[in-house]
Motif scaffolding. Structure first.
Motif, short mmCIF file in Angstrom:
data_model
loop_
_atom_site.label_atom_id
_atom_site.label_comp_id
_atom_site.label_asym_id
_atom_site.label_seq_id
_atom_site.Cartn_x
_atom_site.Cartn_y
_atom_site.Cartn_z
N GLU A 197 -6.63 -8.57 -4.60
CA GLU A 197 -7.98 -8.75 -4.02
C GLU A 197 -8.18 -7.95 -2.75
OE1 GLU A 197 -10.56 -10.01 -5.46
OE2 GLU A 197 -9.76 -11.07 -7.34
N ALA A 198 -8.99 -7.82 -2.12
CA ALA A 198 -9.16 -7.25 -0.98
C ALA A 198 -8.86 -8.54 -0.06
CB ALA A 198 -10.84 -7.01 -0.33
N GLY A 199 -7.89 -8.20 1.11
CA GLY A 199 -7.62 -9.49 1.94
C GLY A 199 -6.41 -10.18 1.54
N GLU A 200 -6.11 -9.80 0.18
CA GLU A 200 -5.01 -10.89 -0.39
C GLU A 200 -3.61 -10.45 0.04
OE1 GLU A 200 -4.88 -10.90 -4.63
OE2 GLU A 200 -3.36 -12.84 -4.63
N TRP A 201 -2.52 -11.31 0.01
CA TRP A 201 -1.18 -10.58 0.13
C TRP A 201 -0.37 -11.06 -1.10
CZ3 TRP A 201 1.60 -8.88 5.04
CH2 TRP A 201 0.58 -8.49 5.84
N LEU A 202 0.04 -10.08 -1.98
CA LEU A 202 0.62 -10.32 -3.29
C LEU A 202 2.19 -10.11 -2.95
CD1 LEU A 202 0.69 -11.21 -6.32
CD2 LEU A 202 0.03 -8.77 -6.61
N GLY A 203 3.06 -10.90 -3.36
CA GLY A 203 4.54 -10.67 -3.27
C GLY A 203 5.23 -10.31 -4.67
N VAL A 204 5.97 -9.04 -4.84
CA VAL A 204 6.88 -8.87 -5.79
C VAL A 204 8.07 -8.78 -5.62
CG1 VAL A 204 7.04 -6.91 -7.65
CG2 VAL A 204 4.75 -7.43 -6.93
N ASP A 205 8.96 -9.39 -6.38
CA ASP A 205 10.46 -9.20 -6.18
C ASP A 205 11.09 -8.97 -7.69
OD1 ASP A 205 10.75 -11.50 -8.01
OD2 ASP A 205 11.28 -12.75 -6.01
N GLY A 206 12.31 -8.85 -7.55
CA GLY A 206 12.93 -8.10 -8.91
C GLY A 206 14.27 -7.66 -8.47
N VAL A 207 15.13 -7.77 -9.38
CA VAL A 207 16.47 -7.18 -8.86
C VAL A 207 16.69 -5.49 -8.82
CG1 VAL A 207 17.65 -9.16 -10.36
CG2 VAL A 207 17.21 -6.82 -11.38
N SER A 208 17.34 -5.12 -8.05
CA SER A 208 17.43 -3.84 -8.14
C SER A 208 17.46 -3.04 -9.23
CB SER A 208 18.97 -3.47 -7.25
OG SER A 208 18.77 -2.34 -6.67
N GLY A 209 16.49 -2.08 -9.20
CA GLY A 209 16.44 -1.26 -10.38
C GLY A 209 15.38 -1.74 -11.42
N ALA A 210 14.88 -2.83 -11.02
CA ALA A 210 13.70 -3.46 -11.70
C ALA A 210 12.52 -2.62 -12.09
CB ALA A 210 13.44 -4.76 -11.38
N GLY A 211 12.25 -1.71 -11.27
CA GLY A 211 11.11 -0.64 -11.01
C GLY A 211 9.99 -1.33 -10.17
N LYS A 212 10.56 -1.85 -9.13
CA LYS A 212 9.41 -2.10 -8.18
C LYS A 212 8.84 -0.79 -7.31
CE LYS A 212 12.53 -4.72 -5.90
NZ LYS A 212 13.64 -4.22 -6.56
N SER A 213 9.64 0.05 -6.92
CA SER A 213 9.22 1.37 -6.24
C SER A 213 8.32 2.16 -7.06
CB SER A 213 10.46 1.86 -5.80
OG SER A 213 11.05 1.28 -4.71
N THR A 214 8.80 2.17 -8.69
CA THR A 214 8.02 2.83 -9.64
C THR A 214 6.78 2.24 -9.42
OG1 THR A 214 10.18 3.29 -10.59
CG2 THR A 214 8.02 3.46 -11.95
N LEU A 215 6.56 1.10 -9.53
CA LEU A 215 5.31 0.44 -9.57
C LEU A 215 4.32 0.81 -8.59
CD1 LEU A 215 3.27 -1.83 -10.80
CD2 LEU A 215 4.50 -3.46 -9.77
N GLY A 216 5.15 0.70 -7.27
CA GLY A 216 4.28 1.07 -6.08
C GLY A 216 3.74 2.64 -6.13
N ASP A 248 -6.25 -8.70 8.27
CA ASP A 248 -7.34 -9.32 8.50
C ASP A 248 -8.47 -8.87 8.88
OD1 ASP A 248 -5.41 -11.41 7.59
OD2 ASP A 248 -5.38 -12.35 9.57
N GLU A 249 -8.32 -7.94 9.88
CA GLU A 249 -9.46 -7.21 10.38
C GLU A 249 -10.28 -6.62 9.55
OE1 GLU A 249 -7.88 -6.89 15.02
OE2 GLU A 249 -8.46 -4.85 13.78
N ARG A 250 -9.35 -5.65 8.65
CA ARG A 250 -9.97 -4.72 7.73
C ARG A 250 -10.10 -5.44 6.33
NH1 ARG A 250 -7.16 0.70 9.21
NH2 ARG A 250 -7.33 0.57 11.25
N GLN A 251 -9.75 -6.59 5.95
CA GLN A 251 -9.51 -6.98 4.64
C GLN A 251 -8.99 -6.33 3.91
OE1 GLN A 251 -10.98 -10.21 3.22
NE2 GLN A 251 -10.04 -10.28 5.43
N LEU A 252 -7.71 -5.98 4.23
CA LEU A 252 -6.84 -4.91 3.40
C LEU A 252 -6.11 -5.62 2.52
CD1 LEU A 252 -5.21 -2.55 5.95
CD2 LEU A 252 -7.38 -2.17 4.63
N GLY A 253 -6.06 -5.58 1.09
CA GLY A 253 -5.04 -6.08 0.40
C GLY A 253 -3.40 -5.41 0.34
N VAL A 254 -2.66 -6.36 0.63
CA VAL A 254 -1.24 -5.92 0.80
C VAL A 254 -0.19 -6.45 -0.08
CG1 VAL A 254 0.59 -6.26 2.55
CG2 VAL A 254 -1.78 -6.25 3.23
N LEU A 255 0.33 -5.67 -0.97
CA LEU A 255 1.50 -5.72 -2.06
C LEU A 255 2.57 -5.78 -1.28
CD1 LEU A 255 1.21 -5.29 -5.70
CD2 LEU A 255 3.32 -4.67 -4.31
#
Ligand SMILES: Nc1ncnc2c1ncn2[C@@H]1O[C@H](COP(=O)(O)OP(=O)(O)OP(=O)(O)O)[C@@H](O)[C@H]1O
Length: 222
Positions: A26-45, A170-177
């Motif tokens: 969502e706009a303004g939300e901070w969502l965390g993603v973890d996972g072992v090395s090679g899980a595909g996190k950067s690919t998802l980004g 916060d100022e711009r209501q950016l969503g951050v993963l």
């Protein structure tokens, strides 16, 4: 809302990297993603930001596919800033590539005017990372994917970076993963956390305490 649905991504001859990945941010939300090395996190980004195209599934930004030729509304901030800059440009040109950040924001990110005339190789990794983060905060950007952006920083500089980012978000209501191996950092920053594993996202069960290292048993106690 940033909405990814049913993303599948693989490379020929390799096991599939992402199998059926869906998430919302969502706009303004901070969502965390973890996972072992090679899980595909950067690919998802990179899929979320439009640097890669999924073999199945969709990404929409505020209800529409992200534009292909205009400013990317989802910015991917990679772990290694030196790979994200032109080594022949001076820092001022890099920082001001798409906008001119106001002085207050330069100060908030601890960016020094003495760096402006240097080439990027003459900044530390942490200094260049802060330049790259501020460069990405162009007005019009709606979502950020922060991919291990603070792992090379000392704790105080980390704090400055996340506080600077929090202020703008916060100022711009950016969503951050936030993508990180650091479960404690994700707990501090993100109310909601997911783990990427075997090509899928699940609610995270990890928490911030460091994994206990079992004390070495003496032969007598075995
Ligand atoms: N172009 C490519 N060709 C072949 N394999 C690739 C390619 N890009 C990524 N991979 C593989 O896909 C998997 C996921 O990579 P990715 O960088 O997304 O992982 P990650 O979770 O971000 O890892 P880390 O935490 O180590 O940064 C890895 O096994 C990687 O080797």
């Amino acid at each position: 809302m940033l909405d990814a649905s049913g993303l599948r991504y693989g490379v020929a001859g390799q096991p599939v990297i992402l199998n059926d990945v869906s998430l919302t941010l969502e706009a303004g939300e901070w969502l965390g993603v973890d996972g072992v090395s090679g899980a595909g996190k950067s690919t998802l980004g990179q899929l979320l930001a439009g640097y890669l195209t999924p073999q199945a599934g969709t990404v929409t930004v505020d209800g529409a596919p992200p534009p292909r030729r205009a400013l990317r509304p989802v910015q991917w901030l990679p772990q290694s800033p030196e790979l994200a800059v032109n080594p022949r440009w001076r820092v001022k040109r890099i920082l001001e590539e798409a906008w001119t950040p106001p002085d207050a924001l330069r100060d908030a990110f601890g960016i020094e005017s003495a760096w402006m005339n240097r080439f990027p190789q003459a900044l530390s990794g942490g200094e260049l990372q802060r330049v790259c983060v501020l460069r990405a905060l162009v007005p019009g950007v709606r979502y950020l994917v922060a991919d291990e952006i603070s792992s090379m920083l000392d704790p105080l500089t980390q704090l400055d970076l996340w506080q600077g980012l929090r202020r703008v978000a916060d100022e711009r209501q950016l969503g951050v993963l936030v993508i990180s191996h650091d479960a404690a950092l994700l707990e501090r920053l993100c109310a909601r956390r997911l783990t990427l594993s075997e090509g899928r996202l699940r609610p995270s069960t990890r928490h911030g305490a460091p994994p206990a290292i079992a004390p070495k048993q003496s032969p007598a106690s075995r």
